[in-house]
Design a protein around this motif. Structure first.
Motif, mmCIF file in Angstrom:
data_model
loop_
_atom_site.group_PDB
_atom_site.id
_atom_site.type_symbol
_atom_site.label_atom_id
_atom_site.label_comp_id
_atom_site.label_asym_id
_atom_site.label_seq_id
_atom_site.Cartn_x
_atom_site.Cartn_y
_atom_site.Cartn_z
ATOM 1 N N SER A 161 0.832 -1.207 0.000
ATOM 2 C CA SER A 161 0.000 0.000 0.000
ATOM 3 C C SER A 161 0.868 1.261 0.000
ATOM 4 O O SER A 161 2.091 1.196 0.126
ATOM 5 N N LYS A 162 0.232 2.385 -0.119
ATOM 6 C CA LYS A 162 0.912 3.663 0.055
ATOM 7 C C LYS A 162 1.053 3.942 1.546
ATOM 8 O O LYS A 162 0.078 3.879 2.291
ATOM 9 N N PHE A 163 2.269 4.222 1.988
ATOM 10 C CA PHE A 163 2.466 4.551 3.399
ATOM 11 C C PHE A 163 3.805 5.235 3.579
ATOM 12 O O PHE A 163 4.660 5.240 2.694
ATOM 13 N N ASN A 164 3.968 5.837 4.749
ATOM 14 C CA ASN A 164 5.287 6.331 5.157
ATOM 15 C C ASN A 164 5.561 5.827 6.566
ATOM 16 O O ASN A 164 4.644 5.494 7.317
ATOM 17 N N LYS A 202 7.217 2.950 13.203
ATOM 18 C CA LYS A 202 5.801 3.306 13.140
ATOM 19 C C LYS A 202 5.430 3.677 11.707
ATOM 20 O O LYS A 202 6.100 4.480 11.069
ATOM 21 N N ARG A 203 4.338 3.064 11.220
ATOM 22 C CA ARG A 203 3.760 3.436 9.925
ATOM 23 C C ARG A 203 2.531 4.312 10.145
ATOM 24 O O ARG A 203 1.854 4.195 11.168
ATOM 25 N N ASN A 204 2.225 5.134 9.156
ATOM 26 C CA ASN A 204 1.017 5.945 9.278
ATOM 27 C C ASN A 204 -0.250 5.122 9.045
ATOM 28 O O ASN A 204 -1.365 5.632 9.207
ATOM 29 N N THR A 205 -0.115 3.847 8.674
ATOM 30 C CA THR A 205 -1.274 2.952 8.561
ATOM 31 C C THR A 205 -1.655 2.352 9.910
ATOM 32 O O THR A 205 -2.683 1.676 10.022
#
Length: 438
Positions: free
Chosen positions: A381-384, A419-422
């Motif tokens: 997926s898209k994540f940072n 930590k991911r923003n998801t």
């Protein structure tokens, strides 16, 4: 051992005539060994994570996982030029997510946010690598070859590889090339509710579906994979340059081609145009992940290390990645080693990562059943993500502390928080102990 070589070299030099000395390379008189004595590294790490986007249950459900990985690495000098290294390790993990490959074998009602207690809740991965390296007399040419084996309950891999390194400009410039091949074989394990729809199943008449709710005419899209192999081929190029006494830079280019079964057979997908079916609190799969059978990856990375003074060093890294599945990513990191004494160094670090989504990714119930490829794996997926780290190392070049015939040369301890923003969060503690055989 080192003293013996020095004394032998001096005695040998005294019996050679001046004319002979002028004609011979000094490396033939005394040559420093690539590795003075056998080294043993014991490495270990403990990793834990949690989140709510499990790929096994179609992008929803617990991602709780713990993993413990001990590894031994033994490096043996065969002579002055050649080194044999062998490393072996295991990875023992428990996973609430993978336990839901069969969510109906536990004592609690099936639920994507609750771990099942069945056999798929834990596994053991084992790995062994052997590598052989040879350095030329002037230490400006190094080649190596390696082989590896790894095995898990549903996976077996054989790896072969090699590299060549050339140093120039009084060892201030370094060029390298490496190539690797990995031949993997899957044991295809499918979500439990889809198995009655396989080659030897009896479909909806299976007793599993006696208590089905929602759409009682459950009719998933399912066909067993024909291919059970995955081959990966990679080539890497490296360039390193010492720019000054304080500054060093390097570049690395890696190209990877993968072919075969690149889908994970037990990862579910749910479609928004298909009515939901349930057993207890668990939604039955509409299909399993379907991805192309080829993938081409390119990554370009660079490092810049600057020696500020005897206390501080700055290490920076950047990498750009691109593949033909539509993922583009950027990685940037910085580490600031701080030498507080002759023996102790601190390692604060930070890493930032961001990526676009693969063309075939969509969250839970966002795919259509008419699509050719689909996945709800949030790794695509898209994540940072942000990762913070801190470490400490102890080094004693004189190896005063001993265990049997082994002297302790160094200890490294590190902690990382990710930590991911998801919503995915992870922590890792790692330790390394290096011993030298006296």
């Amino acid at each position: 051992m080192r003293k013996i070589f020095i004394i032998t070299g001096l005695l040998f030099a005294t019996v050679i005539s001046p004319a002979q000395e002028a004609d011979q390379d000094s490396t033939l008189i005394y040559k420093k060994r690539v590795l003075e004595s056998t080294e043993v590294d014991f490495l270990t790490s403990y990793y834990s994570q949690d989140g709510d986007n499990a790929a096994v249950s179609g992008g929803i459900g617990t991602e709780e996982l713990t993993d413990f990985t001990p590894t031994f690495v033994v490096s043996i000098p065969l002579n002055a030029d050649d080194v044999l290294s062998i490393d072996a390790g295991v990875s023992a993990y428990t996973s609430a997510s993978s336990s839901n490959v069969n969510p109906f074998d536990g004592g609690k009602p099936a639920d994507p946010f609750v771990a099942s207690s069945g056999a798929s809740s834990s596994d053991l991965w084992a790995n062994m690598n052997a590598s052989y390296s040879h350095s030329s007399d002037d230490r400006n040419k190094i080649w190596s070859a390696k082989a590896s084996l790894s095995s898990e309950f549903d996976y077996f891999s054989i790896g072969l590889g090699g590299s060549y390194t050339r140093l120039f400009n009084e060892k201030n410039t370094e060029l390298s090339i490496n190539a690797n091949v990995y031949l993997d074989t899957w044991k295809t394990i499918y979500p439990y509710e889809l198995r009655p729809f396989g080659k030897n199943g009896n479909g909806l008449s299976n007793s599993l579906f006696n208590d089905i709710t929602g759409d009682t005419n459950y009719d998933p899209i399912f066909q067993e994979f024909e291919s059970k192999t995955r081959n990966s081929y990679s080539v890497g190029l490296g360039f390193s340059q010492i720019l000054s006494k304080n500054l060093q830079a390097s570049l690395a280019l890696d190209v990877v081609q993968q072919e075969g079964l690149l889908s994970t057979p037990f990862q579910r997908v749910y479609f928004k145009d298909v009515e939901d079916s349930f057993i207890e609190n668990f939604q039955l799969a509409d299909a399993i992940e379907q991805l192309p059978e080829t993938r081409f990856k390119v990554a370009l990375g660079s490092r810049l290390n600057y020696f500020i003074n005897e206390i501080f060093v700055v290490r920076t890294y950047y990498r750009y990645y691109n593949d033909d599945w539509g993922i583009k990513s950027h990685t940037a990191s910085i580490e600031l080693p701080i030498k507080i004494t002759d023996k102790f160094t601190l390692y604060p670090s930070y890493r930032y990562y961001t990526q676009t989504a693969a063309d075939y990714f969509a969250p839970y119930e966002e795919h259509l059943s008419t699509e050719e490829y689909y996945t709800s794996d949030y790794d695509l997926s898209k994540f940072n993500a942000n990762q913070y780290g801190f470490g400490v190392s102890y080094t004693d070049i004189f190896t005063k502390f001993h265990i049997w015939n082994f002297g302790l040369k160094s200890i490294d301890l590190k902690f990382h928080q990710y930590k991911r923003n998801t919503g995915l969060k992870a922590n890792m503690i790692a330790g390394g102990f290096k011993f030298i055989l006296d």
